[in-house]
Structures are given as C-alpha cells and as structure tokens.
Design a protein around this motif. Sequence first.
Motif, mmCIF file in Angstrom:
data_model
loop_
_atom_site.group_PDB
_atom_site.id
_atom_site.type_symbol
_atom_site.label_atom_id
_atom_site.label_comp_id
_atom_site.label_asym_id
_atom_site.label_seq_id
_atom_site.Cartn_x
_atom_site.Cartn_y
_atom_site.Cartn_z
ATOM 1 N N VAL A 83 26.956 10.141 20.420
ATOM 2 C CA VAL A 83 26.047 9.019 20.156
ATOM 3 C C VAL A 83 26.594 7.701 20.695
ATOM 4 O O VAL A 83 25.862 6.914 21.292
ATOM 5 N N PHE A 84 27.886 7.454 20.517
ATOM 6 C CA PHE A 84 28.452 6.164 20.930
ATOM 7 C C PHE A 84 28.734 6.067 22.429
ATOM 8 O O PHE A 84 28.720 4.981 22.979
ATOM 9 N N PHE A 85 29.004 7.206 23.072
ATOM 10 C CA PHE A 85 29.473 7.128 24.450
ATOM 11 C C PHE A 85 28.582 7.807 25.490
ATOM 12 O O PHE A 85 28.778 7.600 26.677
ATOM 13 N N HIS A 86 27.618 8.614 25.061
ATOM 14 C CA HIS A 86 26.882 9.409 26.046
ATOM 15 C C HIS A 86 25.363 9.368 25.856
ATOM 16 O O HIS A 86 24.681 10.348 26.114
ATOM 17 N N LEU A 87 24.838 8.239 25.441
ATOM 18 C CA LEU A 87 23.393 8.138 25.191
ATOM 19 C C LEU A 87 22.577 7.703 26.404
ATOM 20 O O LEU A 87 21.367 7.573 26.302
ATOM 21 N N ASP A 88 23.208 7.495 27.538
ATOM 22 C CA ASP A 88 22.488 7.060 28.731
ATOM 23 C C ASP A 88 21.871 8.279 29.414
ATOM 24 O O ASP A 88 22.425 8.845 30.347
ATOM 25 N N PHE A 89 20.694 8.687 28.948
ATOM 26 C CA PHE A 89 20.058 9.904 29.462
ATOM 27 C C PHE A 89 19.498 9.732 30.873
ATOM 28 O O PHE A 89 19.137 10.708 31.507
ATOM 29 N N ALA A 90 19.474 8.496 31.371
ATOM 30 C CA ALA A 90 19.067 8.279 32.762
ATOM 31 C C ALA A 90 20.168 8.746 33.713
ATOM 32 O O ALA A 90 19.905 9.051 34.870
ATOM 33 N N SER A 95 24.034 12.742 30.182
ATOM 34 C CA SER A 95 23.205 13.728 29.474
ATOM 35 C C SER A 95 23.967 15.022 29.251
ATOM 36 O O SER A 95 23.920 15.604 28.169
ATOM 37 N N ILE A 96 24.652 15.465 30.283
ATOM 38 C CA ILE A 96 25.441 16.702 30.187
ATOM 39 C C ILE A 96 26.562 16.535 29.161
ATOM 40 O O ILE A 96 26.786 17.418 28.328
ATOM 41 N N LEU A 97 27.254 15.393 29.204
ATOM 42 C CA LEU A 97 28.340 15.148 28.247
ATOM 43 C C LEU A 97 27.807 15.049 26.817
ATOM 44 O O LEU A 97 28.446 15.520 25.874
ATOM 45 N N PHE A 98 26.623 14.453 26.664
ATOM 46 C CA PHE A 98 26.001 14.386 25.342
ATOM 47 C C PHE A 98 25.763 15.800 24.806
ATOM 48 O O PHE A 98 26.140 16.125 23.676
ATOM 49 N N MET A 99 25.147 16.640 25.628
ATOM 50 C CA MET A 99 24.841 18.011 25.194
ATOM 51 C C MET A 99 26.112 18.825 24.960
ATOM 52 O O MET A 99 26.174 19.648 24.045
ATOM 53 N N LYS A 100 27.153 18.593 25.759
ATOM 54 C CA LYS A 100 28.443 19.266 25.562
ATOM 55 C C LYS A 100 28.993 18.926 24.178
ATOM 56 O O LYS A 100 29.406 19.810 23.426
ATOM 57 N N ASN A 101 28.970 17.643 23.832
ATOM 58 C CA ASN A 101 29.483 17.241 22.520
ATOM 59 C C ASN A 101 28.661 17.838 21.381
ATOM 60 O O ASN A 101 29.214 18.252 20.359
ATOM 61 N N ILE A 102 27.350 17.891 21.559
ATOM 62 C CA ILE A 102 26.497 18.475 20.526
ATOM 63 C C ILE A 102 26.779 19.978 20.395
ATOM 64 O O ILE A 102 26.852 20.518 19.283
ATOM 65 N N ALA A 103 26.970 20.659 21.519
ATOM 66 C CA ALA A 103 27.290 22.094 21.482
ATOM 67 C C ALA A 103 28.642 22.342 20.806
ATOM 68 O O ALA A 103 28.787 23.279 20.014
ATOM 69 N N ILE A 104 29.620 21.502 21.104
ATOM 70 C CA ILE A 104 30.931 21.635 20.460
ATOM 71 C C ILE A 104 30.793 21.417 18.958
ATOM 72 O O ILE A 104 31.391 22.149 18.159
#
Length: 129
Positions: A83-90, A95-104
């Motif tokens: 949320v703090f570091f990977h919310l730039d979905f553009a 986006s990939i790093l956001f989903m990686k963190n959510i998967a972890i």
Amino acid sequence: MFSNITDLTGRILLSVLFLSAGLSKLGAGYEGTAQYMAAMGISPALLPLVIATEILGAIAIIVGFQTRITAFLLAGFSILSAVFFHLDFADQMQSILFMKNIAIAGGFLALMSHGAKRFSIDAALAART
C-alpha cells in the motif's frame, strides 16, 4: 514426512526474500532505502524497525519459532509495503510488485492458519509439554 519437508521448504522460500532484503539494507542499500522511504512520505527513522522486522521475522519463520504470530506480522508488513510503496498502477512494475506483496501476504496467512510442522522450534516446544 513429505508434508514436513514441504512445510520447511515453503517457510524457507517465503523467508529468503525478507532475509536478503533486510541484509542488503544493512550495507550499501541503507541510504538508498532511507531516501526512497522519505520520497514516499515515510519517515526514514523507521528503517531500523523495517530491517529488524525483515531479518528477525525471516529467521523466526525459517526456524519455526512463534510461527503463527510471526506469519501474521509479516503478512501485515507485506500488505503495508504494498500500500505505501507500490500503489502506482499506471507503472506496470509497481503493479507487479503490489501483487507480489499481496501474494506473499496470502502465503503468510496460510502459514499462520496451519502453523509450522515437525521441523520447527514450535513443534519441539510442543513435544516437550
């Protein structure tokens, strides 16, 4: 027996990312990480806590000590990082790093639910009581 081995292997694989990230921040990566945190609006004063969380949390998961609590905390850490570091979905990489963190975080929540199996300090302590 296979379940015990896959449990240990899974704990190691989940933790290696955190251990290597924490260790890299102790050396040359410290200043760059502090600057990145500041650029994202997060106080660099929190960096020692981040490093301790990554290193100590990873070690605790690998050895299976207080596994459920540690997995819960690292799941929260992963979600907060997303949320703090990977919310730039553009930005596709963000986006990939956001989903990686959510998967972890999902992996840690599953570990929290099931706990560590035979090859863990938790199991050794439970066997003693």
